[in-house]
Design a protein around this motif. Structure first.
Motif, mmCIF file in Angstrom:
data_model
loop_
_atom_site.group_PDB
_atom_site.id
_atom_site.type_symbol
_atom_site.label_atom_id
_atom_site.label_comp_id
_atom_site.label_asym_id
_atom_site.label_seq_id
_atom_site.Cartn_x
_atom_site.Cartn_y
_atom_site.Cartn_z
ATOM 1 N N UNK A 1 -2.326 6.565 4.679
ATOM 2 C CA UNK A 1 -2.235 5.283 3.985
ATOM 3 C C UNK A 1 -3.249 5.361 2.855
ATOM 4 N N UNK A 2 -2.764 5.428 1.633
ATOM 5 C CA UNK A 2 -3.617 5.692 0.480
ATOM 6 C C UNK A 2 -4.467 4.465 0.162
ATOM 7 N N UNK A 3 -5.763 4.670 -0.005
ATOM 8 C CA UNK A 3 -6.679 3.547 -0.211
ATOM 9 C C UNK A 3 -6.494 2.923 -1.596
ATOM 10 N N UNK A 4 -6.857 1.644 -1.669
ATOM 11 C CA UNK A 4 -6.787 0.946 -2.951
ATOM 12 C C UNK A 4 -7.772 1.528 -3.955
ATOM 13 N N UNK A 5 -8.801 2.228 -3.470
ATOM 14 C CA UNK A 5 -9.749 2.882 -4.379
ATOM 15 C C UNK A 5 -9.045 3.916 -5.249
ATOM 16 N N UNK A 6 -7.966 4.503 -4.719
ATOM 17 C CA UNK A 6 -7.216 5.519 -5.458
ATOM 18 C C UNK A 6 -6.075 4.933 -6.287
ATOM 19 N N UNK A 7 -5.408 3.918 -5.754
ATOM 20 C CA UNK A 7 -4.220 3.383 -6.432
ATOM 21 C C UNK A 7 -4.478 2.095 -7.199
ATOM 22 N N UNK B 1 0.835 -1.194 0.000
ATOM 23 C CA UNK B 1 0.000 0.000 0.000
ATOM 24 C C UNK B 1 0.873 1.248 0.000
ATOM 25 N N UNK B 2 0.473 2.231 -0.787
ATOM 26 C CA UNK B 2 1.208 3.495 -0.861
ATOM 27 C C UNK B 2 0.909 4.320 0.392
ATOM 28 N N UNK B 3 1.955 4.937 0.940
ATOM 29 C CA UNK B 3 1.779 5.812 2.108
ATOM 30 C C UNK B 3 2.488 7.139 1.849
ATOM 31 N N UNK C 1 -1.479 7.694 -10.296
ATOM 32 C CA UNK C 1 -2.839 7.209 -10.481
ATOM 33 C C UNK C 1 -3.763 7.747 -9.396
ATOM 34 N N UNK C 2 -3.263 7.772 -8.166
ATOM 35 C CA UNK C 2 -4.064 8.305 -7.056
ATOM 36 C C UNK C 2 -4.356 9.786 -7.259
ATOM 37 N N UNK C 3 -3.367 10.538 -7.731
ATOM 38 C CA UNK C 3 -3.558 11.972 -7.962
ATOM 39 C C UNK C 3 -4.543 12.216 -9.108
ATOM 40 N N UNK C 4 -4.541 11.324 -10.093
ATOM 41 C CA UNK C 4 -5.532 11.418 -11.177
ATOM 42 C C UNK C 4 -6.923 11.173 -10.612
ATOM 43 N N UNK C 5 -7.049 10.124 -9.787
ATOM 44 C CA UNK C 5 -8.359 9.782 -9.220
ATOM 45 C C UNK C 5 -8.867 10.837 -8.252
ATOM 46 N N UNK C 6 -7.961 11.618 -7.687
ATOM 47 C CA UNK C 6 -8.348 12.714 -6.802
ATOM 48 C C UNK C 6 -8.705 13.972 -7.594
ATOM 49 N N UNK C 7 -8.440 13.954 -8.909
ATOM 50 C CA UNK C 7 -8.735 15.100 -9.756
ATOM 51 C C UNK C 7 -7.633 16.143 -9.755
#
Length: 298
Positions: A243-249, A132-134, A172-178
């Protein structure tokens, strides 16, 4: 009297000779036994060593070092040589012809490419762990950052390049966060583009996850994105901000496989097969768990 004396002397001589013969026989037997033991020891010491080349994602370095030591206790004749770097760099090296027996990647993309290249031994690919990304910072850093959503508030960020799995997952997480714009391949989003999207924050691009962590631990960057497993052993030094969620990454699956190695002899091939089986064993799973990896993968 003289005759008796002579007889006594002859008897004594005979006894001495017998004793000497017995001692010589015992000595010979002991020498033979010692020679046999020496030969056995020499055979053990000179048993032909087999070396296998294992390419591992940098985030696996600590746990795989312990697993290699465990394996070596049972298989002293096998030498395991690790090449630890970003999965993208390792993939390129294999494609360029570096000798490799096993590839343990931090992402599916690199393993998919290796399989597409025809360099994965059929039937040997398996998913081993999830991670998991942190977002991390030094303890008592007084950073205003609480996670990815306001990571741009940092004075400086340590970020892996897009070809590095943790760098891709962060993008990918930053994309999903907009925060970042959609892209066909988020790995292609440059560090400069990330900086611009975050308001021009200074970003120190690193070529593997271990260097990201080092930049934060050494204080050269205020925050950074790394893996949860990389925080093992640094609990007193760093603070996990998010702890970045799998929904984002998405899942952070680590696949492993044997690599086609035309230079390997039978002993090397067998050693690679056996070591791979060990990495997939319940014994190894317990070690991965202890190092903050999630072994509940399919």
């Amino acid at each position: 009297m003289k005759k008796k004396t002579i007889m006594k002397r002859l008897t004594a001589v005979a006894v001495v000779i017998a004793m000497a013969a017995g001692m010589m026989a015992c000595g010979a037997k002991e020498e033979t036994t010692e020679n046999e033991q020496t030969e056995e020891t020499v055979q053990e010491d000179t048993a032909e060593e087999t070396e296998i080349q294992v390419f591992i994602a940098a985030s696996l370095n600590t746990v795989m070092t312990e697993l290699a030591e465990m394996y070596h206790e049972e298989h002293p004749e096998v030498k395991i040589t690790y090449n630890a770097d970003s999965s993208g760099t390792l993939l390129t090296q294999i494609e360029e012809g570096y000798e490799c027996d096993i590839f343990f990647s931090a992402a599916q993309k690199q393993m998919d490419q290796l399989e597409e290249d025809g360099l994965v031994v059929e039937g040997t690919r398996a998913n081993v762990v999830n991670n998991q990304v942190v977002v991390v910072t030094l303890k008592d850093s007084d950073t205003a950052v609480t996670g990815l959503e306001n990571i741009g508030d940092a004075e400086s960020i340590a970020l892996a390049g897009g070809s590095v799995p943790v760098g891709k997952y962060t993008r990918q997480a930053l994309v999903n966060l907009g925060i970042l714009e959609e892209a066909d391949d988020v790995a292609a989003i440059t560090t400069e583009q990330v900086s611009e999207a975050l308001g021009g924050v200074e970003i120190s691009e690193q070529d593997n996850v271990s260097k990201v962590l080092a930049a934060v631990v050494e204080g050269s960057c205020e925050v950074g994105t790394t893996y949860y497993s990389d925080t093992y052993g640094y609990e007193d030094d760093i603070e996990i901000l998010e702890t970045v969620s799998y929904d984002l990454t998405g899942n952070v699956i680590y696949p492993i496989a044997r690599v086609v190695n035309d230079e390997a002899d039978d002993a090397q091939t067998k050693a690679a097969e056996d070591f791979l089986a060990f990495i997939l064993s319940d014994e190894a799973k317990a070690v991965f768990d202890a190092y903050y990896f999630d072994t509940n993968v399919e």
